[in-house]
Design an enzyme around this catalytic site. Structure first.
Site, PDB file in Angstrom:
ATOM      1  N   GLU A  88      -2.229  -7.698   4.126  1.00 30.87           N
ATOM      2  CA  GLU A  88      -2.236  -8.985   4.815  1.00 30.87           C
ATOM      3  C   GLU A  88      -2.682  -8.873   6.271  1.00 30.87           C
ATOM      4  O   GLU A  88      -2.990  -9.894   6.900  1.00 30.87           O
ATOM      5  CB  GLU A  88      -0.837  -9.610   4.763  1.00 30.87           C
ATOM      6  CG  GLU A  88      -0.418 -10.100   3.387  1.00 30.87           C
ATOM      7  CD  GLU A  88      -1.191 -11.323   2.936  1.00 30.87           C
ATOM      8  OE1 GLU A  88      -1.890 -11.939   3.759  1.00 30.87           O
ATOM      9  OE2 GLU A  88      -1.105 -11.662   1.738  1.00 30.87           O
ATOM     10  N   GLU A 119       7.120   9.332  -8.137  1.00 33.96           N
ATOM     11  CA  GLU A 119       7.928   9.379  -6.911  1.00 33.96           C
ATOM     12  C   GLU A 119       8.684  10.686  -6.747  1.00 33.96           C
ATOM     13  O   GLU A 119       9.282  10.945  -5.695  1.00 33.96           O
ATOM     14  CB  GLU A 119       8.921   8.235  -6.881  1.00 33.96           C
ATOM     15  CG  GLU A 119      10.064   8.345  -7.871  1.00 33.96           C
ATOM     16  CD  GLU A 119      11.101   7.248  -7.649  1.00 33.96           C
ATOM     17  OE1 GLU A 119      12.203   7.591  -7.204  1.00 33.96           O
ATOM     18  OE2 GLU A 119      10.790   6.074  -7.919  1.00 33.96           O
TER      19      GLU A 119
END
EC number: 4.2.1.126
Length: 306
Positions: A88, A119
């Protein structure tokens, strides 16, 4: 206990919420009420972390001002939120896509589906940053709701080894996961409505923290004028309209004149404002803005002092 499978039952993010014990028995209105009541815990938790978030803003802004970059690193929901916030920044603040980057364990495929085991590899987190030529000038924000993702700790450890700023965002208190990094932003919001589902309250809290961190840093860099998005990238009709409305607000020009000014500036709102306020040409305004480090009031002062 098998050391290959660390115990996580003590983590608040893994605990069972007694207030939602009858979750599967609730009707839909009661479900909504329960979620709303639990989400009320989020903002107070973020507010309690305000001093740490403010320090993170200042260090991040200083790094970006000096040519450094901001990296968000996370796995699962935490990684997706980092990628979302980073993506953004270019349309909102006209930043270079390289300036703020989001990294998720498992790569882009993990944005839409789970990548099993991604992860759990600390070396992979470090390698991803190494591949992006991380340096001491950069800031790394490691995001891990439960505070235990090896991918994230590996990335932060690598950043620290280079002398970069390390910021840790987690939803567990320090007595559960001890402090290790330059700045620790802890937003414990309690057990989830659905036990262990940290895309819920923990995800909401994380999103708020990242919103404040990135926006705050961009404000410090002069990307806003008042509360207006004067560095908006005019890349579509919605943003063109927003740019025109910003100009009409700050110049009192009619919409048609504001659109003409925007186009004359090369769709650069700051340049358009300087053109209007100083009666200078676009090139002179752009040069003054660059010399002022993007700070609109400073650029205007330079132009007015000619």
């Amino acid at each position: 206990m098998d050391e290959r499978l660390p115990e996580r039952a003590h983590l608040v993010t893994e605990q069972v919420n007694p207030d939602s014990a009858r979750l599967d028995r609730l009707d839909s209105p009661s479900l909504v009420e329960l979620f709303c009541r639990e989400d009320e815990r989020v903002v107070p938790a973020v507010r309690a972390a305000a001093p740490a978030i403010a320090r993170a803003i200042d260090l991040t802004a200083a790094a970006l001002r000096g040519g450094g970059r901001l990296f968000y690193v996370g796995a699962g929901t935490s990684g997706r939120l980092g990628v979302l916030d980073a993506s953004e920044c270019p349309p909102t603040f006209c930043t270079d896509p390289e300036q703020v980057q989001g990294i998720i364990a498992g790569g882009t495929a993990a944005l839409t589906r789970s990548v099993e085991g991604a992860e759990d590899d600390p070396e992979a987190g470090a390698a991803e940053l190494a591949g992006r030529a991380l340096s001491a000038a950069d800031v790394v924000v490691g995001i891990s709701a439960g505070g235990t993702a090896p991918y994230v700790s590996g990335a932060l450890a690598y950043a620290r080894s280079l002398g970069g700023v390390t910021i840790f965002v987690a939803c567990v208190p320090t007595n559960q996961i001890p402090e290790r990094w330059d700045i620790e932003i802890r937003v414990p919001v309690g057990p989830e409505v659905l036990a262990g589902s940290t895309r819920l309250k923990a995800g909401t809290a994380t999103k708020l923290v990242l919103n404040i961190l990135s926006t705050g840093a961009m404000v410090r860099l002069g990307k806003t004028y008042g509360n207006l998005m004067v560095d908006v990238a005019v890349s579509n009709q919605k943003l063109r309209d927003r740019a025109v409305r910003i100009l009409t607000t700050l110049t009192e020009l009619e919409r048609t004149a504001a659109l003409a000014l925007l186009e004359a500036s090369g769709l650069r709102v700051k340049v358009a404002l300087l053109m209007h306020w100083s009666n200078q040409d676009p090139a002179s305004c752009a040069t003054a803005l660059e010399a002022a480090g993007g700070l609109l009031p400073v650029a205007l002062e330079k132009l007015s002092g000619r």
